[in-house]
Design a protein around this motif. Structure first.
Motif: not given
Length: 364
Positions: A223, A263-268, A270-271
């Motif tokens: 993002s 927002e959702n930085w851990r998920g992003e 990680s990807t």
């Protein structure tokens, strides 16, 4: 992996075509300056031969108009003597040297905002041979790597991307290839370092680099890259270029920057790390470093960025940051201590798990 990228339609990013090229009289006298002028002219740029050895004609009614005019211009000039007296660049390298100044990209968090004076026109230096020859006297005199136990194997390090993205203008300058050849022929413990958000690396893959050049690719959460990194190669294209350079035997690196707790930085993130790991599957003898840099800004850079990007969505709220003093007596806004500690722990654990062979150089 290479076949999968081709089947997915991943191609090289679009090269920058400046609308106009300006050249000073002193730069026009030099072969490297003439070669750059010819390349820009072949791309359709309007040629403006200046009558004096200074840039003019970048005033405008407002800051946004001045920005737009400068960002579509390419200037060929002479590197001044002051820039050829090298300065250290901690924590990245022993020394910074400059083959160009300015960048054709449109990153809304641009680190150059407020740190370079005048309009953001991209300048390339015609006296490149003189710049490179001047590096010899700095061999073994740095304090970041050449006298460091942890990074001594890198030798004396020279950073070429402090004030520019050299790959983004390489099709005009040819300066990166010349620098790689120079370091490849330098029989000494040295390393050329540069980082990029572009991907046009094909002409660099067969150069005699002798593993004395480390290319780092600037990568970020999807993002952030999508929303704030205009005019750059896509993440998928940068990952493909990373793989190409690693397969060509170059030491490579990741510059994960600027890290932001979106927002959702851990998920992003990680990807992102998983995609990086996948892009390097099967690369033999890989030498991979990681530099982790969080987002920060100064009052001056904030004002400049707002002028350049009045419709920006980048979070520059001072009230949610902490002030950190700089070595020059000023200050910058960084994330609070607890947030920094949380993000640092996350990245160190994630990298250890998914890129176990990588070496984290620093967190800042």
């Amino acid at each position: 992996m290479e076949k999968e990228l081709q089947e997915a339609g991943v191609v090289q990013g679009k090269l920058w075509h400046p609308r106009r090229v300006l050249i000073t009289p002193e730069a026009l006298k030099l072969a490297h300056g003439q070669a750059m002028l010819s390349r820009a002219e072949q791309l359709g740029a309007e040629v403006i031969k200046l009558k004096a050895n200074r840039l003019t004609g970048f005033t405008a009614e407002d800051e946004r108009s001045a920005y737009a005019h400068a960002k579509t211009s390419f200037a060929i000039v002479i590197s001044p003597p002051g820039q050829r007296r090298l300065q250290p660049i901690p924590p990245s390298a022993d020394w910074q040297f400059h083959i160009a100044q300015g960048c054709p990209a449109h990153c809304q968090y641009c680190y150059l905002a407020g740190s370079l004076s005048g309009p953001p026109v991209t300048r390339a230096y015609a006296n490149l041979p003189e710049i490179l020859e001047g590096l010899y006297e700095y061999l073994g005199k740095g304090t970041i790597t050449s006298k460091s136990r942890e990074r001594a194997e890198e030798g004396t390090t020279f950073e070429a991307s402090c004030y520019t993205d050299p790959l983004g203008i390489e099709h005009l300058t040819g300066a990166l290839a010349e620098s790689i050849r120079f370091f490849g022929a330098w029989e000494a413990p040295v390393q050329l370092r540069w980082t990029t958000k572009f991907d046009a690396v094909d002409h660099l893959m067969k150069l005699d680099h002798h593993r004395r050049t480390r290319v780092r690719f600037s990568l970020n959460a999807a993002s952030i890259s999508r929303d704030f990194e205009g005019g750059t190669a896509k993440l998928s294209q940068r990952l493909r270029a990373l793989r190409k350079m690693a397969l060509a035997g170059y030491p490579v690196g990741l510059t994960i920057a600027p890290i932001m707790p979106v927002e959702n930085w851990r998920g992003e993130y990680s990807t992102l790390i998983s995609d990086i790991a996948q892009s390097l599957v099967g690369v033999p003898n890989i030498d991979l470093t990681v530099e982790l840099i969080t987002h920060r800004f100064t009052p001056t850079s904030k004002d400049v960025l707002i002028g350049w990007y009045p419709k920006k969505t980048l979070d520059l709220r001072e009230e949610v940051r902490t002030q950190k003093r700089t070595k020059f007596g000023g200050f910058k806004y960084v994330y609070p201590k607890d947030s920094m500690a949380e993000m640092q722990q996350f990245f160190r654990e994630l990298l250890t798990q998914r890129l176990p062979g990588s070496k984290i150089l620093y967190w800042t």
